[in-house]
Design an enzyme around this catalytic site. Structure first.
Site, PDB file in Angstrom:
ATOM      1  N   HIS A 199       0.806  -1.216   0.000  1.00  0.00           N
ATOM      2  CA  HIS A 199       0.000   0.000   0.000  1.00  0.00           C
ATOM      3  C   HIS A 199       0.839   1.266   0.000  1.00  0.00           C
ATOM      4  O   HIS A 199       0.412   2.295  -0.512  1.00  0.00           O
ATOM      5  CB  HIS A 199      -1.016  -0.039   1.141  1.00  0.00           C
ATOM      6  CG  HIS A 199      -2.183  -0.880   0.772  1.00  0.00           C
ATOM      7  ND1 HIS A 199      -2.254  -2.213   1.099  1.00  0.00           N
ATOM      8  CD2 HIS A 199      -3.273  -0.616   0.004  1.00  0.00           C
ATOM      9  CE1 HIS A 199      -3.367  -2.720   0.577  1.00  0.00           C
ATOM     10  NE2 HIS A 199      -4.003  -1.774  -0.083  1.00  0.00           N
ATOM     11  N   ARG A 306     -10.798   4.236  -1.449  1.00  0.00           N
ATOM     12  CA  ARG A 306     -10.250   3.445  -0.339  1.00  0.00           C
ATOM     13  C   ARG A 306     -10.521   4.199   0.966  1.00  0.00           C
ATOM     14  O   ARG A 306      -9.654   4.934   1.459  1.00  0.00           O
ATOM     15  CB  ARG A 306      -8.751   3.243  -0.528  1.00  0.00           C
ATOM     16  CG  ARG A 306      -8.361   2.273  -1.642  1.00  0.00           C
ATOM     17  CD  ARG A 306      -6.844   2.055  -1.660  1.00  0.00           C
ATOM     18  NE  ARG A 306      -6.471   0.872  -2.398  1.00  0.00           N
ATOM     19  CZ  ARG A 306      -6.055   0.873  -3.674  1.00  0.00           C
ATOM     20  NH1 ARG A 306      -5.976   1.990  -4.344  1.00  0.00           N
ATOM     21  NH2 ARG A 306      -5.707  -0.255  -4.270  1.00  0.00           N
ATOM     22  N   ARG A 343     -15.619   2.009  -0.982  1.00  0.00           N
ATOM     23  CA  ARG A 343     -15.339   0.707  -0.371  1.00  0.00           C
ATOM     24  C   ARG A 343     -15.323   0.875   1.139  1.00  0.00           C
ATOM     25  O   ARG A 343     -14.700   1.813   1.656  1.00  0.00           O
ATOM     26  CB  ARG A 343     -13.979   0.198  -0.850  1.00  0.00           C
ATOM     27  CG  ARG A 343     -13.638  -1.139  -0.217  1.00  0.00           C
ATOM     28  CD  ARG A 343     -12.394  -1.720  -0.798  1.00  0.00           C
ATOM     29  NE  ARG A 343     -11.205  -1.032  -0.299  1.00  0.00           N
ATOM     30  CZ  ARG A 343      -9.979  -1.373  -0.650  1.00  0.00           C
ATOM     31  NH1 ARG A 343      -9.778  -2.352  -1.515  1.00  0.00           N
ATOM     32  NH2 ARG A 343      -8.938  -0.729  -0.185  1.00  0.00           N
ATOM     33  N   GLU A 446     -11.243 -10.840  -4.298  1.00  0.00           N
ATOM     34  CA  GLU A 446      -9.822 -10.725  -3.935  1.00  0.00           C
ATOM     35  C   GLU A 446      -9.296 -12.024  -3.364  1.00  0.00           C
ATOM     36  O   GLU A 446      -8.093 -12.215  -3.227  1.00  0.00           O
ATOM     37  CB  GLU A 446      -9.623  -9.647  -2.858  1.00  0.00           C
ATOM     38  CG  GLU A 446     -10.307  -8.354  -3.143  1.00  0.00           C
ATOM     39  CD  GLU A 446      -9.957  -7.294  -2.132  1.00  0.00           C
ATOM     40  OE1 GLU A 446      -8.941  -6.631  -2.324  1.00  0.00           O
ATOM     41  OE2 GLU A 446     -10.704  -7.126  -1.147  1.00  0.00           O
ATOM     42  N   ASN A 469      -4.705  -7.060  -6.826  1.00  0.00           N
ATOM     43  CA  ASN A 469      -3.542  -7.015  -5.932  1.00  0.00           C
ATOM     44  C   ASN A 469      -3.626  -8.131  -4.893  1.00  0.00           C
ATOM     45  O   ASN A 469      -2.670  -8.873  -4.672  1.00  0.00           O
ATOM     46  CB  ASN A 469      -3.479  -5.679  -5.186  1.00  0.00           C
ATOM     47  CG  ASN A 469      -3.546  -4.506  -6.127  1.00  0.00           C
ATOM     48  OD1 ASN A 469      -3.198  -4.642  -7.297  1.00  0.00           O
ATOM     49  ND2 ASN A 469      -3.990  -3.370  -5.650  1.00  0.00           N
ATOM     50  N   ASP A 470      -4.810  -8.227  -4.279  1.00  0.00           N
ATOM     51  CA  ASP A 470      -4.968  -9.275  -3.280  1.00  0.00           C
ATOM     52  C   ASP A 470      -5.228 -10.625  -3.923  1.00  0.00           C
ATOM     53  O   ASP A 470      -4.796 -11.657  -3.401  1.00  0.00           O
ATOM     54  CB  ASP A 470      -6.103  -8.925  -2.311  1.00  0.00           C
ATOM     55  CG  ASP A 470      -5.612  -8.010  -1.202  1.00  0.00           C
ATOM     56  OD1 ASP A 470      -4.517  -8.278  -0.671  1.00  0.00           O
ATOM     57  OD2 ASP A 470      -6.292  -7.027  -0.887  1.00  0.00           O
ATOM     58  N   ARG A 480       2.242  -9.491  -0.680  1.00  0.00           N
ATOM     59  CA  ARG A 480       2.463  -8.409  -1.655  1.00  0.00           C
ATOM     60  C   ARG A 480       3.383  -7.312  -1.150  1.00  0.00           C
ATOM     61  O   ARG A 480       3.868  -6.493  -1.930  1.00  0.00           O
ATOM     62  CB  ARG A 480       1.110  -7.815  -2.080  1.00  0.00           C
ATOM     63  CG  ARG A 480       0.320  -7.234  -0.947  1.00  0.00           C
ATOM     64  CD  ARG A 480      -1.116  -6.972  -1.335  1.00  0.00           C
ATOM     65  NE  ARG A 480      -1.341  -5.606  -1.755  1.00  0.00           N
ATOM     66  CZ  ARG A 480      -2.549  -5.041  -1.848  1.00  0.00           C
ATOM     67  NH1 ARG A 480      -3.635  -5.750  -1.591  1.00  0.00           N
ATOM     68  NH2 ARG A 480      -2.686  -3.808  -2.218  1.00  0.00           N
ATOM     69  N   CYS A 517     -10.206  -3.248 -10.244  1.00  0.00           N
ATOM     70  CA  CYS A 517      -9.707  -2.026  -9.604  1.00  0.00           C
ATOM     71  C   CYS A 517      -8.326  -2.234  -8.979  1.00  0.00           C
ATOM     72  O   CYS A 517      -7.796  -1.351  -8.333  1.00  0.00           O
ATOM     73  CB  CYS A 517     -10.697  -1.512  -8.562  1.00  0.00           C
ATOM     74  SG  CYS A 517     -10.951  -2.664  -7.207  1.00  0.00           S
TER      75      CYS A 517
HETATM   76  C1  PEP Z   1      -6.803  -5.067  -4.570  1.00  0.00           C
HETATM   77  O1  PEP Z   1      -6.570  -5.862  -3.673  1.00  0.00           O
HETATM   78  O2  PEP Z   1      -6.549  -5.271  -5.777  1.00  0.00           O
HETATM   79  C2  PEP Z   1      -7.418  -3.757  -4.254  1.00  0.00           C
HETATM   80  C3  PEP Z   1      -7.815  -2.937  -5.197  1.00  0.00           C
HETATM   81  O3  PEP Z   1      -7.507  -3.406  -2.938  1.00  0.00           O
HETATM   82  P1  PEP Z   1      -6.246  -2.940  -2.074  1.00  0.00           P
HETATM   83  O4  PEP Z   1      -5.085  -2.726  -3.009  1.00  0.00           O
HETATM   84  O5  PEP Z   1      -6.608  -1.696  -1.364  1.00  0.00           O
HETATM   85  O6  PEP Z   1      -6.022  -4.093  -1.153  1.00  0.00           O
HETATM   86 MG    MG Z   2      -7.403  -5.542  -1.717  1.00  0.00          MG
END
Ligand code: PEP
Ligand code: MG
Length: 592
Positions: A199, A306, A343, A446, A469-470, A480, A517
């Site tokens: 993040h 977010r 979210r 996710e 991402n998750d 990650r 996203c």
């Molecule tokens: C993701 O996990 O792809 C996502 C958009 O949420 P975050 O990156 O905030 O975990």
């Molecule tokens: Mg996520």
């Protein structure tokens, strides 16, 4: 001496400037510039704070009981000696005079210089004095906060001669701190820790300034004030470059600025493929103020707000319903009728509420934070907090089109609890006379379990958003935020592509809208592939919209779809995509 440090590229472009080393524990110190006319007043402010600490220590020493250990008085003497050492306040004053740093920043900059000198000392006793120095800086920072005198008015570097861009170098930066840098003096970031989709990296990317993370030791090798080049495309950092290298990078910097300006002209062009498919290019935002950049960049909505960033840096006190409502309403109003997908809070894992860095988290006693009480699990464990957030979101719906998005869903029981909470909240708002309109409910895909059971989830929700991402993190069991396994974090992995492709197809078959996203949506490398999978809604950092739009304008979605099975069947999907999708792209679109 010139040398290079290698890391992970997180944010594109080239930045050239002077290194500002900041200790992870001190990134929250205020960083701003003082006007030339205020330099002397700022030095005086620093000296007054130093004198206040001297006075404090002298009193402490005088009041030591008779039987206090002799070492205590000796230690206070060492502290007093350090405080009077020219290298301490004299060194800090140098940063105020030469670089116009405010006193707090000057002091922490000087601490970094001195800490290095202590680290290099042979003598154990002397080396350990670094801790004393750190304590003293803390005390003087405390005294500066108490200082009664006027604090200077922040100015921009343009107001005085020193215009060297500044690049922040730190071992690690917590997402909560990174967000504070959104409108800061820094033009680039380098950290030792972190992965491409940690993040901290995501927030750096949202600032659209070059950044390299996961360098492992940049903060140890780079010295305060060194000249540094950040190559945000290659993930390298060049320290004290030769004039030739510097010139080459200045050229590249100009090229990339020209390219951005060129792409920026696509802002008002609708994102339509060659075969007439309209593509939604939405923005990911962290704060309501980011909505402005989203509109500027030509976003047609917010695909991911977010909201957890509203919950950070508050010393444990969560934002009230009214405060949240004001923030959501501000974003909704700024988007002028375009949809805003809010979210619910996604804290936990590498996004703790307080300013803990990933490194500090690793030393906490949460065994596996990414798999622990995060996102919707945390919200459901705090039902009144969750309902408070839902009420604020629903109230904002009276001012525009709001969509509600839930992170990290893996169980149907969670969906039922969410629906139950939504019903309760609607009733409460009706009873209290608050206006709200229909809010679509969506869940994030996710966790692989959610992707695998998507048809069941789709029965209960209006839309889904794929958080790649998750999804990558949990499918491949790769943290990650951990640079040690960053090489295994692979969006091209066949299992990841299968899950994304299936999710898009299933949502479409059920007539529900689906978007991506995660960071893949904003990386133009994946635009054709996602279009080939049938994706028609992308959400990304505002700065990424123009480059993705350019790819959309050049794409023929039907022809791309034909190539998809060969990519998904391939043992090397990346190579197959290069081969299968490149020829399908048509010629370039002229931008006027
Ligand atoms: C993701 O996990 O792809 C996502 C958009 O949420 P975050 O990156 O905030 O975990
Ligand atoms: Mg996520």
């Amino acid at each position: 001496m010139s040398f290079q440090v290698f890391g992970i590229a997180v944010s594109r472009g080239v930045a050239i400037g002077r290194a500002v080393l900041v200790a992870s524990s001190r990134v929250d110190v205020a960083h701003y510039f003082v006007a030339p006319g205020e330099v002397q007043a700022e030095i005086d402010r620093l000296l007054r704070a130093r004198d206040a600490v001297v006075q404090e220590l002298v009193t402490l020493k005088e009041e030591l009981p008779e039987d206090a250990p002799h070492e205590l008085a000796a230690l206070l003497d060492v502290h007093l000696m350090l405080l009077h050492d020219e290298a301490f306040t004299g060194g800090a004053s140098h940063w105020i005079v030469e670089r116009h740093y405010n006193a707090e920043w000057a002091l922490s900059a000087q601490l970094e210089v001195l800490a290095r000198q202590f680290d290099e000392m042979e003598d154990d006793y002397l080396r350990e004095r670094k801790a004393d120095l750190e304590q003293l800086v803390e005390r003087v920072l405390g005294a500066l906060a108490q200082e009664q005198g006027d604090t200077p008015t922040p100015v921009t570097p343009r107001d005085f001669a020193g215009e060297d861009p500044l690049l922040l170098v730190a071992a690690d930066i917590a997402p909560a701190d990174m967000i504070q840098f959104k409108r800061s003096v820094f033009r680039g970031f380098i950290t030792d820790i972190g992965g491409k989709t940690s993040h901290t990296a995501i927030v750096a990317r949202s600032m659209d300034i070059p950044a390299v993370v996961g360098t492992r030791e940049a903060s140890r090798l780079i010295m305060q004030d060194d000249w540094v080049i950040i190559d945000g495309d290659a993930g390298t950092v060049i320290v004290n470059p030769s004039p030739i290298v510097l010139e080459e990078y200045r050229f590249r910097q100009r090229q990339s600025e020209l390219e951005r300006a060129r792409l920026g002209r696509l802002r008002h062009t609708p994102a339509v493929t060659l075969d007439g498919e309209h593509i939604e290019l939405h923005a990911n935002i962290e704060m309501p103020a980011d909505a402005e950049a989203a509109v500027e960049a030509g976003a047609t909505g917010v695909g991911l707000f977010r909201s957890e960033f509203l919950f950070m840096n508050r010393d444990g006190e969560l934002p009230s319903e009214d405060e949240q409502f004001a923030a959501y309403k501000a974003a909704v109003v700024a988007m002028k009728g375009m949809p805003v997908t809010i979210r619910t809070v996604d804290v936990g894992a590498d996004k703790p509420l307080d300013r803990l860095t990933v490194n500090e988290l690793r030393h906490e006693h949460v065994l596996n934070p990414a798999m622990g009480l995060r996102a919707i699990r945390w919200s459901l464990a705090e039902p009144s907090m969750f309902r408070q957030q839902l009420r604020a979101i629903f109230r904002a719906s009276a001012f525009g089109k709001v969509r509600l998005l839930i992170p990290m869903v893996a169980h149907l029981s969670e969906v039922r609890q969410i629906l139950d909470a939504v019903r309760k909240v609607q009733q409460q708002l009706t009873d209290a006379g608050h206006a709200y309109t229909r809010v679509e409910l969506g869940v994030m895909i996710e966790i692989p379990a959610a992707a695998v059971m998507l048809p069941l989830l789709l029965r209960h929700v209006d839309f889904v958003s794929i958080g790649t991402n998750d999804l990558i993190q949990y499918t491949l069991a790769i943290d990650r935020a951990d640079e040690a396994v960053a090489h295994l974090y692979d969006p091209w992995h066949p299992a990841v592509l299968q899950l994304i492709s299936q999710s898009i197809a299933q949502a479409r078959a059920a007539g529900k809208s689906v978007s991506v996203c995660g960071e893949m949506a904003g990386d133009p490398v994946f635009t054709e592939l996602l279009l080939a999978m049938g994706l028609r809604s992308f959400s990304m950092h505002p700065s990424q919209i123009p480059a993705v739009k350019q790819r959309v304008l050049r794409a023929d979605s039907q022809r791309l779809a034909v190539a998809l099975p060969r990519i998904l069947d391939s043992e090397d999907p990346q190579a197959a995509a290069d081969k299968e999708l490149a020829p399908v792209r048509s010629g370039s679109i002229a931008v006027h």
